[in-house]
Write a protein that holds these residues in place. Structure first.
Motif, PDB file in Angstrom:
ATOM      1  N   HIS A 185     -10.430  13.105  -4.523  1.00  0.00           N
ATOM      2  CA  HIS A 185     -10.268  14.268  -4.835  1.00  0.00           C
ATOM      3  C   HIS A 185      -8.792  14.801  -4.458  1.00  0.00           C
ATOM      4  O   HIS A 185      -8.383  15.706  -5.063  1.00  0.00           O
ATOM      5  CB  HIS A 185     -11.447  15.152  -4.005  1.00  0.00           C
ATOM      6  N   ASP A 186      -8.379  14.366  -3.300  1.00  0.00           N
ATOM      7  CA  ASP A 186      -7.081  14.827  -2.961  1.00  0.00           C
ATOM      8  C   ASP A 186      -5.926  14.291  -3.906  1.00  0.00           C
ATOM      9  O   ASP A 186      -4.997  15.155  -4.164  1.00  0.00           O
ATOM     10  CB  ASP A 186      -6.660  14.074  -1.687  1.00  0.00           C
ATOM     11  N   LEU A 187      -6.502  13.386  -4.658  1.00  0.00           N
ATOM     12  CA  LEU A 187      -5.078  12.953  -5.720  1.00  0.00           C
ATOM     13  C   LEU A 187      -5.679  13.517  -7.172  1.00  0.00           C
ATOM     14  O   LEU A 187      -4.750  12.966  -8.064  1.00  0.00           O
ATOM     15  CB  LEU A 187      -5.338  11.295  -5.783  1.00  0.00           C
TER      16      LEU A 187
ATOM     17  N   TYR B 286      -6.457   0.839  -1.387  1.00  0.00           N
ATOM     18  CA  TYR B 286      -5.430   0.698  -2.410  1.00  0.00           C
ATOM     19  C   TYR B 286      -5.889   0.883  -3.673  1.00  0.00           C
ATOM     20  O   TYR B 286      -5.004   1.246  -4.895  1.00  0.00           O
ATOM     21  CB  TYR B 286      -5.206  -0.797  -2.092  1.00  0.00           C
ATOM     22  N   MET B 287      -7.175   0.690  -4.034  1.00  0.00           N
ATOM     23  CA  MET B 287      -7.470   0.719  -5.661  1.00  0.00           C
ATOM     24  C   MET B 287      -7.686   2.264  -6.306  1.00  0.00           C
ATOM     25  O   MET B 287      -7.440   2.294  -7.347  1.00  0.00           O
ATOM     26  CB  MET B 287      -8.760   0.109  -5.894  1.00  0.00           C
ATOM     27  N   VAL B 288      -8.113   3.094  -5.121  1.00  0.00           N
ATOM     28  CA  VAL B 288      -7.997   4.502  -5.627  1.00  0.00           C
ATOM     29  C   VAL B 288      -6.776   4.957  -5.888  1.00  0.00           C
ATOM     30  O   VAL B 288      -6.680   5.605  -7.080  1.00  0.00           O
ATOM     31  CB  VAL B 288      -8.706   5.264  -4.433  1.00  0.00           C
ATOM     32  N   TYR B 289      -5.462   4.893  -4.967  1.00  0.00           N
ATOM     33  CA  TYR B 289      -4.369   4.843  -5.377  1.00  0.00           C
ATOM     34  C   TYR B 289      -3.735   4.292  -6.475  1.00  0.00           C
ATOM     35  O   TYR B 289      -3.030   4.868  -7.394  1.00  0.00           O
ATOM     36  CB  TYR B 289      -3.317   4.418  -4.214  1.00  0.00           C
ATOM     37  N   GLN B 290      -4.289   3.043  -6.710  1.00  0.00           N
ATOM     38  CA  GLN B 290      -3.924   2.333  -7.857  1.00  0.00           C
ATOM     39  C   GLN B 290      -4.458   2.918  -9.307  1.00  0.00           C
ATOM     40  O   GLN B 290      -3.831   3.037 -10.397  1.00  0.00           O
ATOM     41  CB  GLN B 290      -4.274   1.019  -7.818  1.00  0.00           C
TER      42      GLN B 290
ATOM     43  N   LEU C 221       0.890  -1.069   0.096  1.00  0.00           N
ATOM     44  CA  LEU C 221       0.002  -0.068   0.060  1.00  0.00           C
ATOM     45  C   LEU C 221       0.930   1.152   0.000  1.00  0.00           C
ATOM     46  O   LEU C 221       0.489   2.292  -0.676  1.00  0.00           O
ATOM     47  CB  LEU C 221      -0.963  -0.035   1.283  1.00  0.00           C
ATOM     48  N   ALA C 222       2.004   1.476   0.992  1.00  0.00           N
ATOM     49  CA  ALA C 222       2.675   2.547   1.080  1.00  0.00           C
ATOM     50  C   ALA C 222       3.255   2.747  -0.336  1.00  0.00           C
ATOM     51  O   ALA C 222       3.429   4.093  -0.763  1.00  0.00           O
ATOM     52  CB  ALA C 222       3.793   2.246   2.064  1.00  0.00           C
ATOM     53  N   GLU C 223       3.601   1.884  -1.053  1.00  0.00           N
ATOM     54  CA  GLU C 223       4.467   2.192  -2.380  1.00  0.00           C
ATOM     55  C   GLU C 223       3.465   2.446  -3.573  1.00  0.00           C
ATOM     56  O   GLU C 223       3.819   3.330  -4.302  1.00  0.00           O
ATOM     57  CB  GLU C 223       5.048   0.505  -3.023  1.00  0.00           C
ATOM     58  N   MET C 224       2.279   1.885  -3.402  1.00  0.00           N
ATOM     59  CA  MET C 224       1.113   2.147  -4.292  1.00  0.00           C
ATOM     60  C   MET C 224       0.787   3.779  -4.147  1.00  0.00           C
ATOM     61  O   MET C 224       0.440   4.403  -5.073  1.00  0.00           O
ATOM     62  CB  MET C 224       0.114   1.174  -4.222  1.00  0.00           C
ATOM     63  N   ALA C 225       0.837   4.227  -2.841  1.00  0.00           N
ATOM     64  CA  ALA C 225       0.346   5.622  -2.501  1.00  0.00           C
ATOM     65  C   ALA C 225       1.384   6.315  -3.075  1.00  0.00           C
ATOM     66  O   ALA C 225       1.048   7.426  -3.562  1.00  0.00           O
ATOM     67  CB  ALA C 225       0.226   5.435  -1.132  1.00  0.00           C
ATOM     68  N   CYS C 226       2.451   5.985  -2.748  1.00  0.00           N
ATOM     69  CA  CYS C 226       3.901   6.811  -3.119  1.00  0.00           C
ATOM     70  C   CYS C 226       3.790   7.010  -4.694  1.00  0.00           C
ATOM     71  O   CYS C 226       3.930   8.271  -5.209  1.00  0.00           O
ATOM     72  CB  CYS C 226       4.969   6.216  -2.967  1.00  0.00           C
ATOM     73  N   ARG C 227       3.475   6.095  -5.514  1.00  0.00           N
ATOM     74  CA  ARG C 227       3.388   6.251  -7.043  1.00  0.00           C
ATOM     75  C   ARG C 227       2.241   7.033  -7.465  1.00  0.00           C
ATOM     76  O   ARG C 227       2.288   7.966  -8.269  1.00  0.00           O
ATOM     77  CB  ARG C 227       3.058   4.924  -7.551  1.00  0.00           C
ATOM     78  N   ALA C 228       1.001   6.968  -6.583  1.00  0.00           N
ATOM     79  CA  ALA C 228      -0.152   7.761  -7.060  1.00  0.00           C
ATOM     80  C   ALA C 228       0.272   9.232  -6.864  1.00  0.00           C
ATOM     81  O   ALA C 228       0.034  10.138  -7.531  1.00  0.00           O
ATOM     82  CB  ALA C 228      -1.241   7.294  -6.231  1.00  0.00           C
ATOM     83  N   ARG C 229       0.786   9.459  -5.579  1.00  0.00           N
ATOM     84  CA  ARG C 229       0.991  10.997  -5.193  1.00  0.00           C
ATOM     85  C   ARG C 229       1.983  11.507  -6.259  1.00  0.00           C
ATOM     86  O   ARG C 229       2.174  12.833  -6.292  1.00  0.00           O
ATOM     87  CB  ARG C 229       1.444  11.141  -3.569  1.00  0.00           C
TER      88      ARG C 229
END
Length: 525
Positions: A175-177, A142-146, A32-40
């Protein structure tokens, strides 16, 4: 892949359960942390390139364009029909949709029932310039970040598989992303949940996921609950131009079309047929007018209760549940007038109710109007003074400088005089207004009616555009008025008042309830 047996229960529950298993497996591959990092990282890059320093939300912006918007789906298979497209080239299909004028592409990424893939979406996002919706069954943040990481501009959130806490959290995260959240409802009680979660784009699925039967009446019935400040999307089952026309007539902003286009040998021609004119559609407004989406009438009219100025008036409006609620701002000649500050208090008290909040202004400074829109106190602006077409255009340009302003609709009121020759000129002027919607009245809140026969079907004076009707309307006569004039909406103020303790007119809660009930009953007839 064999089609899922419709009698085997709610397929959505099965898909959601399998998706949870899939997400857990994917988290082991990419935490999750890595996927969030990619998304941000993707979101940060967009902000850095933005000339305004803000997210553009291209999916939402595309659906707010004038006219019916088409979200065209790239889908290889479905649980109800099995394999749809044996020779599947997602990039070629998406490019064909773009060339045909689609507002956006919807890409299925669910791998089991729909044979989708995240790689399809990434390839499509690189291949077209229009926004792409990730069509999947989000059950985890996770799927939102993805979705953001793989190139989506929007993500689907389905009310029936998410609780309120999840729904609110995922909308906020999207919305934040910089992602638009298309929040899908099916049951009527899910629409308020979507609104309360902060959805700016609400969809209604016309397909019953237990029987797979399609009923456009579901979109039509639920459309008023969403209000005008949000984009409304009708999903599933669209096959013909008549289907689209029926949804247009219900004020639908966009349609999501999958199987009909996927099975078409010539997708561009099919989309052209769906977009083209159909018999029985509402005529366009005058040459200078540009009515916004959502301004064609429902089978039954909407109802606006106006002149709220006390806290108890707002409480009564919430109980009556009209489509619109109005506040007269800074017009001392009216006993209903409130200051801009008071209008903000009253407007915010209605926030999240699904009622469209209308600020009523008389020759107001445009900056005052902009203030209330940006304060999220009103969703629409009603001009009731001497404002001309230039004023309306300038106000539209001013409001269009911000996302909040762009979604605010402008209603221009026109006084219809009693003399037949003057009335014809008044109605002709209303037809040419550049406002999103026009209101026809006998004057500035006189509470008197003009000759309603001027608006009867077939009357040469009837405007060839949707209109609101005000003046002399009461719970007792509104049904008769609707039967004669067939308006888009009716607007009542003095007709829902009674004498207060000091003799001054005040809103009557029972009359408000009776008024809304009378309009709803007239619409069903």
């Amino acid at each position: 892949m064999p089609a899922e047996d419709p009698k085997a229960g709610n397929i959505l529950e099965k898909i959601a359960a399998r998706t949870r298993e899939r997400v857990e497996a994917e988290k082991r591959e990419v935490p999750l942390a890595e996927m969030a990092c990619r998304a941000r990282a993707v979101a940060t890059a967009e902000l850095a390139a933005s000339p305004t320093g803000e997210f553009a939300f291209p999916f939402e912006a595309a659906l707010r364009a004038e006219g019916m918007s088409f979200i065209c789906e790239v889908k290889k298979a479905s649980p109800s029909k099995g394999l749809i497209s044996p020779e599947f080239d997602p990039m070629a299909i998406a490019r064909e949709y773009e060339a045909a004028g689609a507002a956006a592409v919807s890409c299925l990424t669910e791998p089991f029932w729909f044979q989708g893939a995240d790689d399809y979406l990434t390839a499509i996002a690189d291949a077209v310039s229009i926004p792409v919706l990730r069509k999947d069954f989000v059950v985890d943040e996770y799927m939102v970040y993805q979705a953001r990481a793989i190139g989506a501009s929007a993500v689907l959130l389905i009310c029936s598989i998410l609780n309120d806490e999840q729904l609110t959290a995922y909308v906020s995260l999207a919305h934040d992303l910089g992602l638009t959240a298309l929040v899908e409802a099916y049951e009527p009680e899910e629409v308020p949940r979507a609104i309360a979660a902060g959805a700016r784009v609400v969809g209604v699925n016309n397909r019953d996921l237990c029987t797979f039967q399609v009923d456009f009446g579901r979109s039509i019935d639920l459309r008023p609950m969403v209000g005008e400040g949000r984009v409304f999307v009708s999903e599933s089952g669209v096959e013909t131009r008549d289907d689209v026309a029926r949804l247009e007539a219900a004020g639908v902003d966009a349609v999501l079309i999958g199987e009909t286009l996927m099975r078409a040998a010539d997708k561009r021609a099919m989309l052209g047929d769906l977009r083209g004119p159909a018999k029985g559609t509402v005529p366009s407004a005058g040459a200078d007018a540009k009515p916004a989406k959502g301004t064609v009438p429902f089978a039954g009219p909407r109802v606006k209760l106006c002149g709220m100025w006390r806290d108890e008036d707002v409480d009564a409006a919430l109980a009556a549940a009209p489509d619109y609620c109005g506040f007269v701002v800074d017009f001392p000649k009216s006993h209903r007038s409130v200051t801009p500050e008071r209008a903000i208090e009253l407007g915010r008290a209605l926030a999240g109710s699904g009622i469209v909040r209308v600020g009523v202004f008389v020759d107001a400074d445009p900056e005052t109007i902009e203030l209330l829109v940006l304060a999220e106190a009103i969703d629409a602006v009603q001009l009731h003074g001497h404002e001309d077409a230039a004023y309306v255009r300038d106000l539209r340009e001013l409001l269009d400088t911000t996302p909040l302003g762009r979604k605010a609709r402008i209603i221009q009121a026109f006084r219809v005089t009693c003399a037949a020759d003057h009335a014809a000129a008044d109605l002709a002027a209303a037809e040419k207004s550049p406002a999103d919607l026009v209101l026809l009245d006998n004057g500035q809140g006189t509470g008197e009616a003009f000759d309603w026969s001027l608006l009867a079907d077939g009357a040469p004076t009837r405007p060839a555009r949707p209109f609101m009707l005000a003046g002399g309307l009461t719970p007792q006569n509104v049904a008769e008025t609707i039967a004669v004039t067939h308006p888009y909406a009716v607007d009542m103020s003095s007709g829902i008042e009674s004498a207060g303790a000091a003799g001054a007119p005040q809103k009557d809660p029972q009359k408000m309830i009776d008024a809304v009930a009378a309009v709803r009953a007239a619409g069903k007839e």
